[in-house]
Motif scaffolding. Structure first.
Motif, PDB file in Angstrom:
ATOM      1  N   SER A 156      66.988  66.296  43.925  1.00  0.00           N
ATOM      2  CA  SER A 156      66.637  67.035  45.144  1.00  0.00           C
ATOM      3  C   SER A 156      67.763  66.978  46.172  1.00  0.00           C
ATOM      4  O   SER A 156      68.191  68.008  46.708  1.00  0.00           O
ATOM      5  CB  SER A 156      65.342  66.481  45.733  1.00  0.00           C
ATOM      6  OG  SER A 156      65.454  65.100  46.002  1.00  0.00           O
ATOM      7  N   LEU A 157      68.278  65.772  46.443  1.00  0.00           N
ATOM      8  CA  LEU A 157      69.363  65.654  47.420  1.00  0.00           C
ATOM      9  C   LEU A 157      70.661  66.246  46.889  1.00  0.00           C
ATOM     10  O   LEU A 157      71.411  66.895  47.619  1.00  0.00           O
ATOM     11  CB  LEU A 157      69.563  64.196  47.802  1.00  0.00           C
ATOM     12  CG  LEU A 157      68.434  63.538  48.604  1.00  0.00           C
ATOM     13  CD1 LEU A 157      68.750  62.078  48.880  1.00  0.00           C
ATOM     14  CD2 LEU A 157      68.210  64.279  49.908  1.00  0.00           C
ATOM     15  N   GLY A 158      70.934  66.017  45.604  1.00  0.00           N
ATOM     16  CA  GLY A 158      72.150  66.575  45.011  1.00  0.00           C
ATOM     17  C   GLY A 158      72.158  68.087  45.042  1.00  0.00           C
ATOM     18  O   GLY A 158      73.208  68.709  45.248  1.00  0.00           O
ATOM     19  N   SER A 159      70.993  68.701  44.854  1.00  0.00           N
ATOM     20  CA  SER A 159      70.914  70.162  44.884  1.00  0.00           C
ATOM     21  C   SER A 159      71.135  70.700  46.296  1.00  0.00           C
ATOM     22  O   SER A 159      71.775  71.738  46.475  1.00  0.00           O
ATOM     23  CB  SER A 159      69.554  70.618  44.352  1.00  0.00           C
ATOM     24  OG  SER A 159      69.388  70.245  43.000  1.00  0.00           O
ATOM     25  N   ILE A 160      70.610  69.991  47.299  1.00  0.00           N
ATOM     26  CA  ILE A 160      70.843  70.408  48.689  1.00  0.00           C
ATOM     27  C   ILE A 160      72.334  70.340  49.007  1.00  0.00           C
ATOM     28  O   ILE A 160      72.910  71.255  49.606  1.00  0.00           O
ATOM     29  CB  ILE A 160      70.043  69.521  49.655  1.00  0.00           C
ATOM     30  CG1 ILE A 160      68.538  69.749  49.458  1.00  0.00           C
ATOM     31  CG2 ILE A 160      70.434  69.813  51.103  1.00  0.00           C
ATOM     32  CD1 ILE A 160      67.676  68.801  50.265  1.00  0.00           C
ATOM     33  N   ILE A 161      72.969  69.244  48.594  1.00  0.00           N
ATOM     34  CA  ILE A 161      74.410  69.101  48.822  1.00  0.00           C
ATOM     35  C   ILE A 161      75.175  70.176  48.053  1.00  0.00           C
ATOM     36  O   ILE A 161      76.164  70.735  48.542  1.00  0.00           O
ATOM     37  CB  ILE A 161      74.882  67.695  48.408  1.00  0.00           C
ATOM     38  CG1 ILE A 161      74.219  66.635  49.293  1.00  0.00           C
ATOM     39  CG2 ILE A 161      76.396  67.583  48.502  1.00  0.00           C
ATOM     40  CD1 ILE A 161      74.483  65.214  48.845  1.00  0.00           C
ATOM     41  N   SER A 162      74.700  70.495  46.851  1.00  0.00           N
ATOM     42  CA  SER A 162      75.357  71.510  46.033  1.00  0.00           C
ATOM     43  C   SER A 162      75.325  72.873  46.708  1.00  0.00           C
ATOM     44  O   SER A 162      76.299  73.631  46.658  1.00  0.00           O
ATOM     45  CB  SER A 162      74.683  71.594  44.657  1.00  0.00           C
ATOM     46  OG  SER A 162      75.261  72.597  43.858  1.00  0.00           O
ATOM     47  N   ILE A 163      74.201  73.218  47.349  1.00  0.00           N
ATOM     48  CA  ILE A 163      74.116  74.486  48.076  1.00  0.00           C
ATOM     49  C   ILE A 163      75.152  74.509  49.203  1.00  0.00           C
ATOM     50  O   ILE A 163      75.864  75.504  49.404  1.00  0.00           O
ATOM     51  CB  ILE A 163      72.700  74.694  48.640  1.00  0.00           C
ATOM     52  CG1 ILE A 163      71.708  74.929  47.490  1.00  0.00           C
ATOM     53  CG2 ILE A 163      72.668  75.873  49.606  1.00  0.00           C
ATOM     54  CD1 ILE A 163      70.272  75.063  47.953  1.00  0.00           C
ATOM     55  N   ALA A 164      75.241  73.398  49.954  1.00  0.00           N
ATOM     56  CA  ALA A 164      76.198  73.328  51.064  1.00  0.00           C
ATOM     57  C   ALA A 164      77.640  73.430  50.547  1.00  0.00           C
ATOM     58  O   ALA A 164      78.476  74.133  51.135  1.00  0.00           O
ATOM     59  CB  ALA A 164      76.003  72.025  51.835  1.00  0.00           C
ATOM     60  N   LEU A 165      77.930  72.745  49.440  1.00  0.00           N
ATOM     61  CA  LEU A 165      79.278  72.810  48.877  1.00  0.00           C
ATOM     62  C   LEU A 165      79.598  74.226  48.417  1.00  0.00           C
ATOM     63  O   LEU A 165      80.707  74.728  48.629  1.00  0.00           O
ATOM     64  CB  LEU A 165      79.409  71.837  47.707  1.00  0.00           C
ATOM     65  CG  LEU A 165      79.387  70.342  48.032  1.00  0.00           C
ATOM     66  CD1 LEU A 165      79.589  69.526  46.764  1.00  0.00           C
ATOM     67  CD2 LEU A 165      80.453  69.991  49.052  1.00  0.00           C
ATOM     68  N   GLY A 166      78.628  74.862  47.761  1.00  0.00           N
ATOM     69  CA  GLY A 166      78.850  76.231  47.306  1.00  0.00           C
ATOM     70  C   GLY A 166      79.103  77.171  48.460  1.00  0.00           C
ATOM     71  O   GLY A 166      79.987  78.037  48.401  1.00  0.00           O
ATOM     72  N   MET A 167      78.325  77.015  49.540  1.00  0.00           N
ATOM     73  CA  MET A 167      78.513  77.855  50.724  1.00  0.00           C
ATOM     74  C   MET A 167      79.919  77.702  51.290  1.00  0.00           C
ATOM     75  O   MET A 167      80.614  78.684  51.564  1.00  0.00           O
ATOM     76  CB  MET A 167      77.482  77.482  51.790  1.00  0.00           C
ATOM     77  CG  MET A 167      76.066  77.892  51.494  1.00  0.00           C
ATOM     78  SD  MET A 167      74.914  77.306  52.756  1.00  0.00           S
ATOM     79  CE  MET A 167      75.600  78.089  54.229  1.00  0.00           C
ATOM     80  N   GLY A 168      80.339  76.457  51.470  1.00  0.00           N
ATOM     81  CA  GLY A 168      81.626  76.210  52.103  1.00  0.00           C
ATOM     82  C   GLY A 168      82.811  76.536  51.221  1.00  0.00           C
ATOM     83  O   GLY A 168      83.729  77.262  51.622  1.00  0.00           O
ATOM     84  N   LEU A 169      82.789  76.048  49.980  1.00  0.00           N
ATOM     85  CA  LEU A 169      83.956  76.177  49.118  1.00  0.00           C
ATOM     86  C   LEU A 169      84.097  77.577  48.545  1.00  0.00           C
ATOM     87  O   LEU A 169      85.170  78.176  48.598  1.00  0.00           O
ATOM     88  CB  LEU A 169      83.884  75.136  48.003  1.00  0.00           C
ATOM     89  CG  LEU A 169      83.938  73.682  48.486  1.00  0.00           C
ATOM     90  CD1 LEU A 169      83.820  72.724  47.312  1.00  0.00           C
ATOM     91  CD2 LEU A 169      85.234  73.415  49.235  1.00  0.00           C
ATOM     92  N   TYR A 170      83.009  78.139  47.983  1.00  0.00           N
ATOM     93  CA  TYR A 170      83.108  79.487  47.431  1.00  0.00           C
ATOM     94  C   TYR A 170      83.272  80.520  48.533  1.00  0.00           C
ATOM     95  O   TYR A 170      83.904  81.557  48.341  1.00  0.00           O
ATOM     96  CB  TYR A 170      81.874  79.806  46.588  1.00  0.00           C
ATOM     97  CG  TYR A 170      81.789  78.995  45.318  1.00  0.00           C
ATOM     98  CD1 TYR A 170      82.939  78.626  44.634  1.00  0.00           C
ATOM     99  CD2 TYR A 170      80.565  78.588  44.792  1.00  0.00           C
ATOM    100  CE1 TYR A 170      82.875  77.883  43.472  1.00  0.00           C
ATOM    101  CE2 TYR A 170      80.481  77.846  43.631  1.00  0.00           C
ATOM    102  CZ  TYR A 170      81.643  77.500  42.966  1.00  0.00           C
ATOM    103  OH  TYR A 170      81.575  76.761  41.815  1.00  0.00           O
TER     104      TYR A 170
END
Length: 545
Positions: A297-311
């Motif tokens: 759950s937490l990893g997926s939230i962080i993954s969304i944020a990383l995808g938003m910023g990096l991609y």
């Protein structure tokens, strides 16, 4: 007695013996068939990886050629990502239902034909439709490629095979921008799609020749499996309307528009129904039950944020340097190469670093590096050149790998084996979703902030401002040399001043984007330390505990 006769005598079906091509049979006898399969599927997957980055450098050219806005042309990237998101959860079932080889080859053919359609596109709707179909084909290449590799390669060689596959995935982003820039500058943007035709035919030949045919009995076992159509429908409805709201919100004045209100309503309905559907069916398209694990759950939230910023920044940097700094597509592609190579270097450096530092520590370091890169990019100005982008993009490439790979370990490494596939699919979905949201959100932010900054700058322009008087006097003197009409000269000087205001407003809007990305990473950092340590056991810690 033959094997078939013995099987018939005991009442059991004869074991399936795949019929290989002559070249594949020779490769099997000589012991290199497994490596031919690795190369074949890795090359096919490379096409998909390249296509995610090759388009970015050509977006400004597509925008001018098709007569669209920056917000509209963002759909060329976003539509491809959404199609990938939809098909990724289905790829495993489709492989079982139709056969892994058949589905993989079908995905290659779909990808190539859609590329031709994109190249022939003479309007934005046609181009977006082609990108959607291309996304469906590409979604059936990357994830199934790994499954085919692990099926063909024995356990003792899987490490080497994974390295070959990983190198292809890493090389793709490095090849994409420079190849896209060269083709766009010399032949036109349609050739970034036409190049997929000969490469796709080569991939099709390799896969058709070396991939082992599927066992018909295994397909029959899954012939009656049901797919979660309602789940896919609600997912498509929720994501599609949500992206439409983001893309069109600025142009339609957000919630003052009935259209945007309807899109917002449908997105909420679609996402809520999707969650309800996935929690009630036995075999959901996306198993949300794995969210009971805190790491997922937490990893997926962080993954969304990383995808938003990096991609998002992968999308916005090429657009910025071409629209604002007037780089050519080739120059833009060359500028992005060092960052991609830094990502490749970081992937090899992670192995020794992972033995010393915990995944949480590496993720935090990667976040700090990315925040520093965004701060450095905030200093952009009209004199910014290639040298000012070199080191920020190097550190961005290194930092992205230092975050993503340890995040995968922290999210999935401690899960029970029976939940890894479902959690991995959801984790990949969140990363793709984050990228789509990031691209749409950043293009909207640029358009909105450009208007805000223009209004602020115009508010400071008056006859009492000496700098304005000097700029108008300089413009008047310049145009007076070629015209004797004082009225026309004054209008030309005002036009020049207006263009300077637009340029400065655009520059400040991109600065705001980098500030926004840094702020997202700052907000995300506390979540990293709630991931918990990755235990050595095979069980994970549910949220309830």
């Amino acid at each position: 007695m033959s094997t078939d006769a013995m099987a018939s005598e005991v009442g059991t079906p004869a074991p399936f013996v795949p019929k290989l091509s002559k070249l594949a049979q020779r490769a099997k006898e000589q012991g290199w068939l497994k490596w031919a399969i690795v190369v074949a599927v890795s090359f096919a997957a490379l096409l998909q990886v390249i296509d995610t980055s090759i388009v970015n450098v050509a977006l400004p050219y597509m925008q001018g050629n098709l007569g669209t806005t920056l917000t509209e042309i963002g759909w060329v990237s976003t539509s491809y990502s959404i199609a990938n998101v939809i098909v990724i959860p289905l790829s495993a079932w489709l492989g079982l239902r139709f056969g892994k080889k058949r589905y993989f080859i079908f995905s290659v053919i779909t990808f190539v034909l859609a590329s031709v359609m994109c190249g022939f596109a003479n309007s934005l709707p046609m181009l977006i439709l082609g990108r959607v179909i291309q996304g469906f084909g590409g979604g059936g290449l990357l994830a199934p490629a790994q499954a085919l590799i692990f099926q063909a390669v024995p356990r003792e060689d899987q490490g080497k095979a994974s390295t070959v596959f990983t190198i292809c995935v890493i090389v793709g982003p490095a090849i994409g921008p420079v190849l896209g820039g060269y083709l766009t500058d010399n032949y036109g943007w349609p050739w970034i799609f036409y190049i997929n035709v000969p490469l796709g035919i080569l991939a099709l030949y390799l896969c058709s020749t070396f991939l082992v045919p599927d066992d018909p009995s295994s397909r029959e076992d899954h012939r009656n499996d049901k797919i979660d159509w309602w789940g896919i429908f609600f997912l498509s409805l929720g994501l599609g309307t949500f992206q439409t709201m983001l893309e069109q919100g600025q142009e339609d004045d957000w919630f003052s528009s009935p259209f945007i209100q309807r899109m917002a309503f449908l997105s909420v309905v679609g996402i809520v129904c999707f969650i309800w559907q996935e929690l009630r069916v036995a075999k959901p398209a996306v198993d949300l039950r794995v969210l009971r694990y805190r790491s997922v759950s937490l990893g997926s939230i962080i993954s969304i944020a990383l995808g938003m910023g990096l991609y998002g920044t992968v999308f916005v940097v090429p657009v910025f340097v071409q629209n604002v700094l007037h780089f050519t597509a080739t120059e833009t592609g060359v500028m992005l190469i060092p960052g991609a190579l830094a990502s490749a270097a970081a992937s090899f450096a992670l192995a020794p670093l992972g033995k010393v530092f915990s995944p949480r520590m590496l993720i935090a370091v990667g976040c700090l590096m990315t925040i520093g890169v965004m701060v450095a990019l905030m200093g952009i100005n009209p004199d910014t050149g290639y040298d000012q982008f070199f080191w920020p993009l190097i550190w961005r490439g290194f930092g992205s790998v230092v975050m993503f790979i340890p995040l995968s370990i922290a999210t999935l490494g401690a899960l029970p084996k029976q939940d890894i596939d479902a959690a991995s699919g959801f984790f990949g979905l969140t990363r793709q979703l984050g990228g789509s949201i990031g691209i749409a959100g950043i293009t909207t932010l640029v358009a909105k902030q450009q208007f805000v900054h223009r209004s602020q700058i115009i508010g400071n322009i008056s006859d009492l401002n000496s700098a304005v008087g000097e700029r108008l006097a300089g413009g008047t003197a310049f145009f007076s040399a070629s015209s004797g009409d004082p009225v026309a000269v004054h209008k030309q000087a005002l036009t020049l001043l207006d263009q300077a205001v637009d340029f400065q407003a655009l520059l400040l809007s991109y600065r705001d984007v980098f500030y926004f990305v840094a702020f997202v990473f700052i907000l995300m950092m506390p979540l990293i330390f709630f991931l918990g340590k990755t235990p050595k056991s095979t069980s994970a810690i549910p949220i309830s505990e």
